[in-house]
Design a protein around this motif. Structure first.
Motif, PDB file in Angstrom:
ATOM      1  N   SER A  65      13.454  -5.183 -10.378  1.00  0.00           N
ATOM      2  CA  SER A  65      14.453  -6.188 -10.743  1.00  0.00           C
ATOM      3  C   SER A  65      15.390  -5.684 -11.842  1.00  0.00           C
ATOM      4  CB  SER A  65      13.783  -7.499 -11.171  1.00  0.00           C
ATOM      5  OG  SER A  65      13.153  -7.353 -12.433  1.00  0.00           O
ATOM      6  N   THR A  66      14.960  -4.633 -12.566  1.00  0.00           N
ATOM      7  CA  THR A  66      15.786  -4.109 -13.664  1.00  0.00           C
ATOM      8  C   THR A  66      16.067  -2.612 -13.565  1.00  0.00           C
ATOM      9  OG1 THR A  66      13.818  -3.793 -15.051  1.00  0.00           O
ATOM     10  CG2 THR A  66      15.015  -5.882 -15.285  1.00  0.00           C
ATOM     11  N   HIS A  67      15.459  -1.924 -12.611  1.00  0.00           N
ATOM     12  CA  HIS A  67      15.652  -0.478 -12.454  1.00  0.00           C
ATOM     13  C   HIS A  67      15.997  -0.167 -11.000  1.00  0.00           C
ATOM     14  CE1 HIS A  67      13.001  -0.834 -15.961  1.00  0.00           C
ATOM     15  NE2 HIS A  67      13.536   0.298 -16.377  1.00  0.00           N
ATOM     16  N   ARG A  68      16.679   0.945 -10.813  1.00  0.00           N
ATOM     17  CA  ARG A  68      17.012   1.389  -9.453  1.00  0.00           C
ATOM     18  C   ARG A  68      16.632   2.866  -9.307  1.00  0.00           C
ATOM     19  NH1 ARG A  68      19.440  -0.059  -4.828  1.00  0.00           N
ATOM     20  NH2 ARG A  68      20.601   1.550  -3.765  1.00  0.00           N
ATOM     21  N   PRO A  69      15.376   3.130  -8.939  1.00  0.00           N
ATOM     22  CA  PRO A  69      14.971   4.529  -8.744  1.00  0.00           C
ATOM     23  C   PRO A  69      15.616   5.107  -7.489  1.00  0.00           C
ATOM     24  CG  PRO A  69      13.226   3.062  -8.032  1.00  0.00           C
ATOM     25  CD  PRO A  69      14.314   2.193  -8.632  1.00  0.00           C
ATOM     26  N   ASP A  70      15.560   6.421  -7.377  1.00  0.00           N
ATOM     27  CA  ASP A  70      16.083   7.083  -6.176  1.00  0.00           C
ATOM     28  C   ASP A  70      15.105   6.985  -5.009  1.00  0.00           C
ATOM     29  OD1 ASP A  70      18.582   8.263  -7.206  1.00  0.00           O
ATOM     30  OD2 ASP A  70      17.210   9.313  -8.549  1.00  0.00           O
ATOM     31  N   LEU A  71      13.823   6.786  -5.328  1.00  0.00           N
ATOM     32  CA  LEU A  71      12.776   6.756  -4.311  1.00  0.00           C
ATOM     33  C   LEU A  71      11.623   5.901  -4.802  1.00  0.00           C
ATOM     34  CD1 LEU A  71      11.421   7.895  -1.676  1.00  0.00           C
ATOM     35  CD2 LEU A  71      10.621   9.805  -3.088  1.00  0.00           C
TER      36      LEU A  71
END
Length: 129
Positions: free
Chosen positions: A43-49
């Protein structure tokens, strides 16, 4: 700087080992131990994988995957399901629900990890050789 990976696994040893290996390759790695924690992190981070265990207490990996695919913020994130289950039918169920790949835990090795990271992390996020 390398890319970022979220590891979701209720097995502390497996999660920590994966995080260590991913960091050794040159990427950032975050580790959470439950489906609830994964959804909160996303909900607060956008990892690559996202490397997502299938069998976890509470919200299992397939439910996390379904919720990710239903959320515009995470719908397009690559997800590798990571499980002790090797049944081809179950692999197909995971793919039908939106998994990009399915990795059997028994085949955990450094080369398989490197291959998956290079498949799903954009070249701009990889460290130079």
């Amino acid at each position: 700087m390398g890319g970022s990976v979220l590891i979701v696994d209720d097995d502390l040893g497996t999660g920590r080992l994966l995080a260590l290996l991913i960091r050794h390759i040159g990427h950032e790695a975050a580790f959470v131990e439950s489906g609830d924690q994964a959804l909160e992190y996303l909900s607060t981070h956008r990892p690559d994988l996202v490397i997502l265990d299938v069998m976890m207490p509470g919200i299992d990996g397939l439910e996390v995957l379904q919720r990710m695919r239903a959320d515009p913020h995470t719908a397009d994130l690559p997800v590798v399901m990571f499980s002790a289950l090797s049944d081809p039918l179950f692999r197909q169920v995971a793919r039908d629900k939106g998994a990009n790949d399915y990795w059997v835990k028994a085949s955990l090795d450094f080369r398989s990890l490197e291959q998956r990271l290079s498949t799903f992390i954009p070249p701009a996020h990889r460290l130079p050789n």
